[in-house]
Design a protein around this motif. Structure first.
Motif, PDB file in Angstrom:
ATOM      1  N   ASP A  54      57.732  30.852 -52.715  1.00 30.26           N
ATOM      2  CA  ASP A  54      58.177  29.559 -53.231  1.00 30.26           C
ATOM      3  C   ASP A  54      57.437  28.481 -52.448  1.00 30.26           C
ATOM      4  OD1 ASP A  54      59.502  27.194 -53.916  1.00 30.26           O
ATOM      5  OD2 ASP A  54      61.459  28.170 -54.021  1.00 30.26           O
ATOM      6  N   LEU A  55      56.523  27.770 -53.119  1.00 31.03           N
ATOM      7  CA  LEU A  55      55.706  26.743 -52.468  1.00 31.03           C
ATOM      8  C   LEU A  55      56.038  25.401 -53.108  1.00 31.03           C
ATOM      9  CD1 LEU A  55      53.985  29.557 -52.816  1.00 31.03           C
ATOM     10  CD2 LEU A  55      52.271  28.246 -51.644  1.00 31.03           C
ATOM     11  N   ASP A  56      56.553  24.472 -52.321  1.00 34.99           N
ATOM     12  CA  ASP A  56      57.007  23.172 -52.810  1.00 34.99           C
ATOM     13  C   ASP A  56      56.278  22.087 -52.029  1.00 34.99           C
ATOM     14  OD1 ASP A  56      58.386  20.901 -53.628  1.00 34.99           O
ATOM     15  OD2 ASP A  56      60.353  21.830 -53.465  1.00 34.99           O
ATOM     16  N   GLN A  57      55.553  21.225 -52.747  1.00 38.62           N
ATOM     17  CA  GLN A  57      54.793  20.156 -52.095  1.00 38.62           C
ATOM     18  C   GLN A  57      55.050  18.827 -52.791  1.00 38.62           C
ATOM     19  OE1 GLN A  57      50.874  21.998 -52.601  1.00 38.62           O
ATOM     20  NE2 GLN A  57      50.780  22.343 -50.395  1.00 38.62           N
ATOM     21  N   ASP A  58      55.203  17.771 -51.986  1.00 42.69           N
ATOM     22  CA  ASP A  58      55.398  16.426 -52.496  1.00 42.69           C
ATOM     23  C   ASP A  58      54.379  15.527 -51.816  1.00 42.69           C
ATOM     24  OD1 ASP A  58      56.248  14.010 -53.473  1.00 42.69           O
ATOM     25  OD2 ASP A  58      58.320  14.224 -52.810  1.00 42.69           O
ATOM     26  N   GLY A  59      53.384  15.053 -52.567  1.00 42.61           N
ATOM     27  CA  GLY A  59      52.321  14.223 -52.016  1.00 42.61           C
ATOM     28  C   GLY A  59      51.046  14.420 -52.816  1.00 42.61           C
ATOM     29  N   ASP A  60      49.963  13.837 -52.350  1.00 47.92           N
ATOM     30  CA  ASP A  60      48.685  13.875 -53.067  1.00 47.92           C
ATOM     31  C   ASP A  60      47.671  14.759 -52.342  1.00 47.92           C
ATOM     32  OD1 ASP A  60      49.779  11.984 -54.825  1.00 47.92           O
ATOM     33  OD2 ASP A  60      48.972  10.309 -53.684  1.00 47.92           O
ATOM     34  N   GLY A  61      46.759  15.358 -53.130  1.00 44.01           N
ATOM     35  CA  GLY A  61      45.655  16.118 -52.561  1.00 44.01           C
ATOM     36  C   GLY A  61      46.065  17.405 -51.879  1.00 44.01           C
ATOM     37  N   ASN A  62      47.159  18.023 -52.317  1.00 45.34           N
ATOM     38  CA  ASN A  62      47.664  19.237 -51.693  1.00 45.34           C
ATOM     39  C   ASN A  62      47.147  20.491 -52.389  1.00 45.34           C
ATOM     40  OD1 ASN A  62      49.343  17.993 -49.708  1.00 45.34           O
ATOM     41  ND2 ASN A  62      50.771  17.459 -51.327  1.00 45.34           N
ATOM     42  N   LEU A  63      47.136  21.603 -51.644  1.00 43.82           N
ATOM     43  CA  LEU A  63      46.751  22.916 -52.163  1.00 43.82           C
ATOM     44  C   LEU A  63      47.883  23.894 -51.905  1.00 43.82           C
ATOM     45  CD1 LEU A  63      44.773  25.153 -53.179  1.00 43.82           C
ATOM     46  CD2 LEU A  63      43.973  25.336 -50.809  1.00 43.82           C
ATOM     47  N   ALA A  64      48.325  24.589 -52.951  1.00 42.80           N
ATOM     48  CA  ALA A  64      49.318  25.664 -52.832  1.00 42.80           C
ATOM     49  C   ALA A  64      48.688  26.929 -53.385  1.00 42.80           C
ATOM     50  CB  ALA A  64      50.584  25.320 -53.609  1.00 42.80           C
ATOM     51  N   SER A  65      48.665  27.998 -52.586  1.00 40.78           N
ATOM     52  CA  SER A  65      48.003  29.232 -53.003  1.00 40.78           C
ATOM     53  C   SER A  65      48.847  30.439 -52.615  1.00 40.78           C
ATOM     54  CB  SER A  65      46.622  29.321 -52.349  1.00 40.78           C
ATOM     55  OG  SER A  65      45.966  30.497 -52.752  1.00 40.78           O
ATOM     56  N   ALA A  66      49.052  31.358 -53.567  1.00 46.14           N
ATOM     57  CA  ALA A  66      49.787  32.603 -53.310  1.00 46.14           C
ATOM     58  C   ALA A  66      48.938  33.777 -53.778  1.00 46.14           C
ATOM     59  CB  ALA A  66      51.126  32.605 -54.031  1.00 46.14           C
ATOM     60  N   ILE A  67      48.770  34.764 -52.902  1.00 48.18           N
ATOM     61  CA  ILE A  67      48.073  36.005 -53.235  1.00 48.18           C
ATOM     62  C   ILE A  67      49.072  37.130 -53.032  1.00 48.18           C
ATOM     63  CG2 ILE A  67      46.179  37.560 -52.648  1.00 48.18           C
ATOM     64  CD1 ILE A  67      44.655  35.095 -51.633  1.00 48.18           C
ATOM     65  N   GLN A  68      49.350  37.865 -54.104  1.00 47.44           N
ATOM     66  CA  GLN A  68      50.366  38.916 -54.060  1.00 47.44           C
ATOM     67  C   GLN A  68      49.811  40.207 -54.657  1.00 47.44           C
ATOM     68  OE1 GLN A  68      53.204  36.592 -56.391  1.00 47.44           O
ATOM     69  NE2 GLN A  68      54.544  36.442 -54.609  1.00 47.44           N
ATOM     70  N   TRP A  69      49.913  41.309 -53.892  1.00 45.94           N
ATOM     71  CA  TRP A  69      49.504  42.629 -54.372  1.00 45.94           C
ATOM     72  C   TRP A  69      50.747  43.499 -54.392  1.00 45.94           C
ATOM     73  CZ3 TRP A  69      44.078  44.540 -54.274  1.00 45.94           C
ATOM     74  CH2 TRP A  69      43.161  43.493 -54.188  1.00 45.94           C
ATOM     75  N   GLY A  70      50.916  44.270 -55.425  1.00 43.40           N
ATOM     76  CA  GLY A  70      52.103  45.082 -55.613  1.00 43.40           C
ATOM     77  C   GLY A  70      52.758  44.679 -56.918  1.00 43.40           C
ATOM     78  N   SER A  71      53.763  45.400 -57.341  1.00 45.50           N
ATOM     79  CA  SER A  71      54.411  45.136 -58.622  1.00 45.50           C
ATOM     80  C   SER A  71      55.616  44.216 -58.460  1.00 45.50           C
ATOM     81  CB  SER A  71      54.856  46.453 -59.254  1.00 45.50           C
ATOM     82  OG  SER A  71      53.731  47.249 -59.559  1.00 45.50           O
ATOM     83  N   ASP A  72      55.988  43.598 -59.566  1.00 46.76           N
ATOM     84  CA  ASP A  72      57.206  42.785 -59.655  1.00 46.76           C
ATOM     85  C   ASP A  72      57.224  41.633 -58.653  1.00 46.76           C
ATOM     86  OD1 ASP A  72      58.248  44.527 -61.658  1.00 46.76           O
ATOM     87  OD2 ASP A  72      58.791  45.938 -60.076  1.00 46.76           O
ATOM     88  N   ASN A  73      56.105  40.944 -58.512  1.00 46.56           N
ATOM     89  CA  ASN A  73      56.017  39.774 -57.630  1.00 46.56           C
ATOM     90  C   ASN A  73      56.369  38.510 -58.405  1.00 46.56           C
ATOM     91  OD1 ASN A  73      54.925  41.113 -55.249  1.00 46.56           O
ATOM     92  ND2 ASN A  73      53.121  41.449 -56.504  1.00 46.56           N
ATOM     93  N   ASP A  74      56.972  37.548 -57.711  1.00 48.78           N
ATOM     94  CA  ASP A  74      57.280  36.239 -58.284  1.00 48.78           C
ATOM     95  C   ASP A  74      56.680  35.157 -57.396  1.00 48.78           C
ATOM     96  OD1 ASP A  74      58.833  37.230 -60.411  1.00 48.78           O
ATOM     97  OD2 ASP A  74      60.649  37.232 -59.188  1.00 48.78           O
ATOM     98  N   ALA A  75      56.030  34.180 -58.020  1.00 48.54           N
ATOM     99  CA  ALA A  75      55.496  33.027 -57.293  1.00 48.54           C
ATOM    100  C   ALA A  75      55.914  31.756 -58.026  1.00 48.54           C
ATOM    101  CB  ALA A  75      53.990  33.099 -57.187  1.00 48.54           C
ATOM    102  N   TYR A  76      56.454  30.794 -57.278  1.00 46.60           N
ATOM    103  CA  TYR A  76      56.887  29.516 -57.831  1.00 46.60           C
ATOM    104  C   TYR A  76      56.159  28.399 -57.074  1.00 46.60           C
ATOM    105  CZ  TYR A  76      60.531  32.334 -59.923  1.00 46.60           C
ATOM    106  OH  TYR A  76      61.199  33.292 -60.637  1.00 46.60           O
ATOM    107  N   HIS A  77      55.418  27.591 -57.815  1.00 47.36           N
ATOM    108  CA  HIS A  77      54.672  26.473 -57.234  1.00 47.36           C
ATOM    109  C   HIS A  77      55.228  25.185 -57.835  1.00 47.36           C
ATOM    110  CE1 HIS A  77      51.135  29.037 -55.968  1.00 47.36           C
ATOM    111  NE2 HIS A  77      51.678  29.814 -56.880  1.00 47.36           N
ATOM    112  N   LYS A  78      55.652  24.261 -56.992  1.00 45.30           N
ATOM    113  CA  LYS A  78      56.105  22.953 -57.471  1.00 45.30           C
ATOM    114  C   LYS A  78      55.360  21.888 -56.687  1.00 45.30           C
ATOM    115  CE  LYS A  78      60.105  19.940 -57.963  1.00 45.30           C
ATOM    116  NZ  LYS A  78      61.509  19.716 -57.597  1.00 45.30           N
ATOM    117  N   GLN A  79      54.635  21.041 -57.423  1.00 44.71           N
ATOM    118  CA  GLN A  79      53.869  19.968 -56.794  1.00 44.71           C
ATOM    119  C   GLN A  79      54.176  18.656 -57.500  1.00 44.71           C
ATOM    120  OE1 GLN A  79      49.930  21.758 -57.344  1.00 44.71           O
ATOM    121  NE2 GLN A  79      49.779  22.003 -55.131  1.00 44.71           N
ATOM    122  N   GLU A  80      54.535  17.646 -56.708  1.00 44.64           N
ATOM    123  CA  GLU A  80      54.746  16.308 -57.244  1.00 44.64           C
ATOM    124  C   GLU A  80      53.781  15.384 -56.533  1.00 44.64           C
ATOM    125  OE1 GLU A  80      58.941  15.369 -58.417  1.00 44.64           O
ATOM    126  OE2 GLU A  80      59.311  16.959 -56.953  1.00 44.64           O
ATOM    127  N   GLY A  81      52.906  14.740 -57.303  1.00 41.31           N
ATOM    128  CA  GLY A  81      51.874  13.878 -56.749  1.00 41.31           C
ATOM    129  C   GLY A  81      50.603  14.029 -57.553  1.00 41.31           C
TER     130      GLY A  81
END
Length: 186
Positions: A54-81
């Protein structure tokens, strides 16, 4: 991990192997030019099922990155800006990624190997772009993946122009209408 300020880096490396419940990483950043990086079971094996990022960012010029290996992975990215970049790479089966961006000129990337992956990209504002690469043929192949995309201009009634790049997957674009039912303060 919680960070408030500019030019911060939050990294999480989790290499669990078949542990019950998988690995969980939650990162919260407020400010600009921050990087949030999550690596879960990035050793190339199918072990380490059920990871959550779960990656949550509030601002400008941000980078959110998730690398997941394996089954049944969940990634949530929330960016405001504005001018933010959200990336997710998932391998094996039944993975899910959700990109939510509100602002202007944001970019979302999804790459999924395997079977039954799902990606949701919701972009509010103007000048957004996304790239979805699913059913990637090497290694392991893939099929039955899907991406759903919603791009809305928060203050306009007309559909906005957006660059849409997809490969190896059909993209379903939701008709664009003005947003009236969302409370961005939550």
């Amino acid at each position: 991990q919680v960070q408030d300020g500019t030019n911060n880096l939050a990294q999480s490396h989790q290499f669990g192997s078949g542990n019950s419940g998988g690995d969980i990483s939650v990162q919260n950043q407020v400010g600009s030019n921050n990087e949030s990086l999550v690596y879960q079971n990035n050793l190339g094996s199918a072990n380490g099922d059920g990871n959550y990022a779960d990656l949550d960012q509030d601002g400008d010029g941000n980078l959110a990155s998730a690398i997941q290996w394996g089954s049944d992975n969940d990634a949530y990215h929330k960016q405001e800006g504005n001018s933010n970049n959200s990336q997710s790479f998932q391998r094996w089966n039944n993975n899910y990624v959700d990109h939510f961006q509100d602002g202007a000129n944001n970019f979302a990337v999804t790459t999924q190997f395997g079977i039954g992956g799902s990606s949701v990209i919701s972009q509010y504002g103007s000048g957004h772009n996304f790239f979805a690469d699913q059913n990637v043929s090497n290694p392991g192949g893939g099929s039955n993946n899907q991406v759903n995309v919603l791009q809305q201009d928060s203050g306009m009634t007309n559909a906005q122009d957006a660059t849409v790049l997809t490969r190896n997957t059909p993209a379903m674009r939701t008709p664009q209408t003005p947003r009236t039912d969302m409370d961005l303060n939550n």
